[in-house]
Design a protein around this motif. Structure first.
Motif: not given
Length: 278
Positions: A164-166, A183-185, A191-193, A220-223
């Protein structure tokens, strides 16, 4: 037979005594078998035949019993204990309550150690009161099971993220100087972006004749999706490649469907010779 005929050709004139003598001689030379066989001979023969038949039948019964014993001796799996086997006629000896407490403590330690990696899946140990006798296994075997689960999860994560990271786009810096990068987790079956934002400073380095990172601030980070909640709990930035790269390590908690997942991941930001961040 010719001799019998000859001897039976008794002249009419022979006396009764002479005829009886002839018959006696014939009986002596050719004794009979069937007609003169005594009655007990037939009974004995029948008994012998019956005994032989019984021995034949019982021999099959014994053979069948031997085969059954052999089959029962084959090791069979015990429910609740992966990979362990026991003889069918072996009796399990329940472990003591003290040993159960020791095992349980080791189970908890093993799970806590696995969870320290914060790889994004949730495992735990049920209350000791809910353990069945078949649940108790050696701590070494329990640790092996947990490690196999972790290894399988990480393998699935690598394959999923590679697929999925492409479609990830380069970092973008807005007019206020904040740079964002996605990024993807991976979590179990989802799978969450996530978007990581930070403010970077760069400066010119005369020795290398290029711009290099000098500082990072406000990470900072956010979904980018609404399902579940994410909370950042820790971050650490490390300068690499002589100032060309910032590696940012982030920890957080994802909560969804009444389950909490601790997740740690790393994302990198790069600086080109003109100070552009990507």
């Amino acid at each position: 037979m010719n001799e019998i005929k000859r001897q039976l050709e008794v002249k009419i004139g022979d006396t009764a005594q002479q005829q009886r003598n002839v018959i006696r001689k014939i009986n002596e030379q050719y004794p009979t078998h069937a007609k003169n066989r005594p009655p007990f001979f037939t009974i004995a023969a029948n008994l012998a035949l019956f005994a032989a038949t019984c021995l034949f039948v019982f021999s099959f019964i014994d053979k069948e019993g031997l085969d059954t014993a052999t089959i029962n001796a084959v090791p069979i799996p015990i429910a609740g204990e992966k990979g362990s086997v026991i003889e069918a006629n072996e009796v399990l000896t329940p472990i003591t309550e003290e040993r159960k407490r020791q095992y349980y403590q080791r189970y908890v330690e093993i799970v806590e150690k696995a969870m320290e990696k914060k790889i994004g899946f949730s495992i735990g140990v049920e209350p000791i009161e809910e353990f069945k006798e078949s649940d108790w296994i050696e701590p070494a075997e329990f640790e092996k099971i947990i490690q196999n689960d972790v290894t399988a999860f990480l393998a699935t994560e690598r394959e999923t993220l590679a697929a999925v990271s492409t479609d990830l786009k380069p970092a973008v810096t807005n007019p206020t100087g904040e740079t964002t990068k996605a990024a993807y987790l991976y979590f179990p079956d989802v799978v969450k972006k996530i978007e990581v934002a930070a403010i970077f400073d760069t400066q010119y380095n005369a020795d290398k004749n290029r711009q290099l990172f000098s500082n990072v601030d406000v990470i900072t980070t956010k979904f980018l999706s609404t399902h579940g909640t994410w909370g950042q709990t820790f971050q650490k930035a490390t300068l690499l490649d002589g100032g060309r790269t910032y590696s940012i390590y982030i920890e957080g908690v994802f909560y969804a469907n009444n389950v909490t997942f601790e997740k740690a991941f790393t994302i990198e930001f790069h600086c080109d010779e003109f100070g552009n961040i990507y």
